[in-house]
Motif scaffolding. Structure first.
Motif, PDB file in Angstrom:
ATOM      1  N   GLY A  27       0.812  -1.209   0.000  1.00  0.00           N
ATOM      2  CA  GLY A  27       0.000   0.000   0.000  1.00  0.00           C
ATOM      3  C   GLY A  27       0.846   1.259   0.000  1.00  0.00           C
ATOM      4  N   ALA A  28       1.893   1.265   0.812  1.00  0.00           N
ATOM      5  CA  ALA A  28       2.778   2.434   0.877  1.00  0.00           C
ATOM      6  C   ALA A  28       3.470   2.663  -0.459  1.00  0.00           C
ATOM      7  CB  ALA A  28       3.807   2.246   1.990  1.00  0.00           C
ATOM      8  N   PHE A  29       3.973   1.600  -1.052  1.00  0.00           N
ATOM      9  CA  PHE A  29       4.678   1.727  -2.331  1.00  0.00           C
ATOM     10  C   PHE A  29       3.754   2.216  -3.436  1.00  0.00           C
ATOM     11  CE2 PHE A  29       5.631  -0.416  -6.408  1.00  0.00           C
ATOM     12  CZ  PHE A  29       6.798   0.268  -6.738  1.00  0.00           C
ATOM     13  N   SER A  30       2.608   1.561  -3.593  1.00  0.00           N
ATOM     14  CA  SER A  30       1.685   1.932  -4.666  1.00  0.00           C
ATOM     15  C   SER A  30       1.102   3.324  -4.444  1.00  0.00           C
ATOM     16  CB  SER A  30       0.565   0.896  -4.779  1.00  0.00           C
ATOM     17  OG  SER A  30      -0.128   0.750  -3.549  1.00  0.00           O
ATOM     18  N   GLY A  31       0.840   3.679  -3.184  1.00  0.00           N
ATOM     19  CA  GLY A  31       0.311   5.008  -2.888  1.00  0.00           C
ATOM     20  C   GLY A  31       1.292   6.106  -3.250  1.00  0.00           C
ATOM     21  N   VAL A  32       2.560   5.925  -2.924  1.00  0.00           N
ATOM     22  CA  VAL A  32       3.575   6.930  -3.229  1.00  0.00           C
ATOM     23  C   VAL A  32       3.798   7.040  -4.736  1.00  0.00           C
ATOM     24  CG1 VAL A  32       6.033   7.477  -3.029  1.00  0.00           C
ATOM     25  CG2 VAL A  32       4.740   6.789  -1.008  1.00  0.00           C
ATOM     26  N   VAL A  33       3.855   5.895  -5.421  1.00  0.00           N
ATOM     27  CA  VAL A  33       4.049   5.917  -6.876  1.00  0.00           C
ATOM     28  C   VAL A  33       2.890   6.636  -7.564  1.00  0.00           C
ATOM     29  CG1 VAL A  33       4.177   4.483  -8.947  1.00  0.00           C
ATOM     30  CG2 VAL A  33       5.503   3.868  -6.920  1.00  0.00           C
ATOM     31  N   PHE A  34       1.670   6.336  -7.144  1.00  0.00           N
ATOM     32  CA  PHE A  34       0.509   7.012  -7.725  1.00  0.00           C
ATOM     33  C   PHE A  34       0.558   8.508  -7.421  1.00  0.00           C
ATOM     34  CE2 PHE A  34      -3.776   8.677  -7.718  1.00  0.00           C
ATOM     35  CZ  PHE A  34      -4.349   8.100  -8.849  1.00  0.00           C
ATOM     36  N   ASN A  35       0.938   8.853  -6.210  1.00  0.00           N
ATOM     37  CA  ASN A  35       1.030  10.252  -5.807  1.00  0.00           C
ATOM     38  C   ASN A  35       2.024  11.005  -6.689  1.00  0.00           C
ATOM     39  OD1 ASN A  35       1.850  12.694  -4.311  1.00  0.00           O
ATOM     40  ND2 ASN A  35       0.668  11.842  -2.631  1.00  0.00           N
ATOM     41  N   LEU A  36       3.189  10.396  -6.912  1.00  0.00           N
ATOM     42  CA  LEU A  36       4.212  11.046  -7.731  1.00  0.00           C
ATOM     43  C   LEU A  36       3.761  11.233  -9.177  1.00  0.00           C
ATOM     44  CD1 LEU A  36       7.368   9.151  -6.403  1.00  0.00           C
ATOM     45  CD2 LEU A  36       6.877  11.584  -6.090  1.00  0.00           C
ATOM     46  N   LYS A  37       3.028  10.261  -9.680  1.00  0.00           N
ATOM     47  CA  LYS A  37       2.649  10.276 -11.095  1.00  0.00           C
ATOM     48  C   LYS A  37       1.471  11.202 -11.379  1.00  0.00           C
ATOM     49  CE  LYS A  37       1.733   7.153 -14.990  1.00  0.00           C
ATOM     50  NZ  LYS A  37       2.879   7.649 -15.766  1.00  0.00           N
ATOM     51  N   TYR A  38       0.543  11.295 -10.435  1.00  0.00           N
ATOM     52  CA  TYR A  38      -0.701  12.014 -10.719  1.00  0.00           C
ATOM     53  C   TYR A  38      -0.926  13.237  -9.821  1.00  0.00           C
ATOM     54  CZ  TYR A  38      -1.905   7.972 -13.554  1.00  0.00           C
ATOM     55  OH  TYR A  38      -1.905   6.983 -14.515  1.00  0.00           O
ATOM     56  N   ALA A  39       0.130  13.720  -9.183  1.00  0.00           N
ATOM     57  CA  ALA A  39      -0.015  14.898  -8.311  1.00  0.00           C
ATOM     58  C   ALA A  39      -0.511  16.115  -9.088  1.00  0.00           C
ATOM     59  CB  ALA A  39       1.308  15.206  -7.621  1.00  0.00           C
ATOM     60  N   ASP A  40      -0.051  16.257 -10.334  1.00  0.00           N
ATOM     61  CA  ASP A  40      -0.472  17.407 -11.147  1.00  0.00           C
ATOM     62  C   ASP A  40      -1.924  17.295 -11.584  1.00  0.00           C
ATOM     63  OD1 ASP A  40       2.065  18.440 -10.936  1.00  0.00           O
ATOM     64  OD2 ASP A  40       2.770  17.538 -12.807  1.00  0.00           O
ATOM     65  N   VAL A  41      -2.442  16.070 -11.606  1.00  0.00           N
ATOM     66  CA  VAL A  41      -3.819  15.852 -12.067  1.00  0.00           C
ATOM     67  C   VAL A  41      -4.820  16.091 -10.940  1.00  0.00           C
ATOM     68  CG1 VAL A  41      -5.444  14.179 -13.034  1.00  0.00           C
ATOM     69  CG2 VAL A  41      -3.049  14.197 -13.795  1.00  0.00           C
ATOM     70  N   PHE A  42      -4.557  15.528  -9.774  1.00  0.00           N
ATOM     71  CA  PHE A  42      -5.524  15.585  -8.671  1.00  0.00           C
ATOM     72  C   PHE A  42      -5.242  16.686  -7.652  1.00  0.00           C
ATOM     73  CE2 PHE A  42      -5.753  11.171 -10.196  1.00  0.00           C
ATOM     74  CZ  PHE A  42      -7.118  11.062 -10.410  1.00  0.00           C
ATOM     75  N   GLY A  43      -4.074  17.279  -7.701  1.00  0.00           N
ATOM     76  CA  GLY A  43      -3.768  18.376  -6.792  1.00  0.00           C
ATOM     77  C   GLY A  43      -3.793  17.956  -5.335  1.00  0.00           C
ATOM     78  N   HIS A  44      -4.485  18.741  -4.496  1.00  0.00           N
ATOM     79  CA  HIS A  44      -4.514  18.469  -3.058  1.00  0.00           C
ATOM     80  C   HIS A  44      -5.277  17.187  -2.724  1.00  0.00           C
ATOM     81  CE1 HIS A  44      -2.568  22.206  -2.154  1.00  0.00           C
ATOM     82  NE2 HIS A  44      -3.525  22.937  -2.728  1.00  0.00           N
ATOM     83  N   ALA A  45      -6.094  16.703  -3.656  1.00  0.00           N
ATOM     84  CA  ALA A  45      -6.837  15.460  -3.419  1.00  0.00           C
ATOM     85  C   ALA A  45      -5.986  14.222  -3.693  1.00  0.00           C
ATOM     86  CB  ALA A  45      -8.093  15.421  -4.289  1.00  0.00           C
TER      87      ALA A  45
END
Length: 318
Positions: free
Chosen positions: A48-66
């Motif tokens: 969960g930690a690994f996949s959450g961080v990878v998703f966060n890094l990849k889509y931070a520009d798309v979802f912003g604060h969410a």
């Protein structure tokens, strides 16, 4: 530092460290209420930690604060997929539950670090920019004394975790699904004769534990470490398991136990800022959560009554 300021700092830190434990311990409660011992919570948190961080890094520009919230849901889905290994091994192939869970704990860190080296060229991910951060509740933060301690500059995700604990308690003890889940954890043969699909209910319990455990890992990585490395999840899964046992396989009890363990973890970080604990060597504060885990398990494991069929494989023909 005034007493109210000290207490506010302590409560805020406790909530931050408790949130991952609350999610994961409640997940373990669902699994074991259905009769499947899940010592693989640590491995599920790693995924969960690994996949959450990878998703966060990849889509931070798309979802912003969410982004941290969406990443946590994605991590929960990854946790479901990973927990299916444990479900298939214990339910279909009747493997020993502890051995299967241990395998999950061994596979996850190696797999995650391998993926880190493949994706980032190093043994850890980059640092995320979108984190859960601190949150102040409108109106509530202005309540005299209480507002400053509990509702100002605190962890919103921790309050969500506490809410999930009450919802989980209602599901387990007040719904038909919960009654069926508990029945297959207490007496699967009797449940089967009443037309309850024992295998389906046990799969459901393990998958819920995977979902909540994955969320717990993502919350930990996005509030405490802000990246993923092999040492990001090093013990909280086992502490969550102890919290579940200490809470007597009850979601609310697991939540309260997680708050207790979260407090002990937070003292290792903020102890130097507190008047009484500043004189204690930091090394003692850092090992305190793990010592408390051992003490709690030694003192309460024999007194805690697990579901009667917990850890016992069910063979339909018998």
């Amino acid at each position: 530092m005034s007493f109210s300021t000290t207490l506010a700092l302590l409560v805020s830190s406790m909530l931050i460290y408790s949130a991952p434990l609350i999610f994961t311990s409640i997940g373990g409660t669902f699994s074991e209420r259905g009769g499947i011992v899940n010592v693989g919570l640590e491995g599920i948190m790693v995924m969960g930690a690994f996949s959450g961080v990878v998703f966060n890094l990849k889509y931070a520009d798309v979802f912003g604060h969410a982004t941290p919230w969406v990443a946590s849901i994605v991590a929960g889905l990854v946790g479901i997929v990973y927990s299916l290994i444990h479900a298939a091994a214990t339910i279909n192939f009747r493997a020993d539950h502890v051995v299967s869970g241990t395998v999950l704990n061994l596979i996850a860190p190696a797999f995650a670090v391998f993926q880190c080296r493949y994706m980032f060229g190093k043994g850890q991910t980059d640092t995320i920019t979108q984190t859960f951060g601190r949150f102040s509740f409108p109106i509530l933060k202005d309540i005299p004394v209480i507002g400053k301690i509990f509702f100002n500059n605190t962890s919103l995700v921790a309050y969500v975790a506490i809410l999930v604990s009450f919802i989980s308690w209602f599901i387990i003890f007040k719904t038909r699904f919960g009654l069926r889940l508990r029945s297959v954890g207490e007496h699967p043969q009797a449940a089967d004769t009443l037309g309850i699909n024992v295998y389906f209910m046990r799969y459901a319990g393990v998958m819920i534990s995977g979902f909540l455990g994955g969320i717990g890992g993502a919350v930990y990585a996005q509030t405490i470490s802000n990246n993923f490395a092999v040492t990001t999840i090093a013990g909280p899964g086992f502490i969550a398991l102890a919290a579940m046992i200490f809470g007597r396989w009850n979601p609310i009890g697991a939540m309260l136990s997680s708050l207790f363990f979260g407090l002990s973890q937070s003292l290792a970080i903020i102890g130097a800022q507190l008047p009484f604990f500043s004189s204690i060597p930091s090394v003692y504060l850092k090992v305190a959560p793990y010592v408390l885990t051992i003490v709690v398990l030694a003192a309460f494991f024999g007194k805690a009554v697990a579901p009667k069929a917990d850890g016992i494989n069910y063979i339909k023909s018998k």
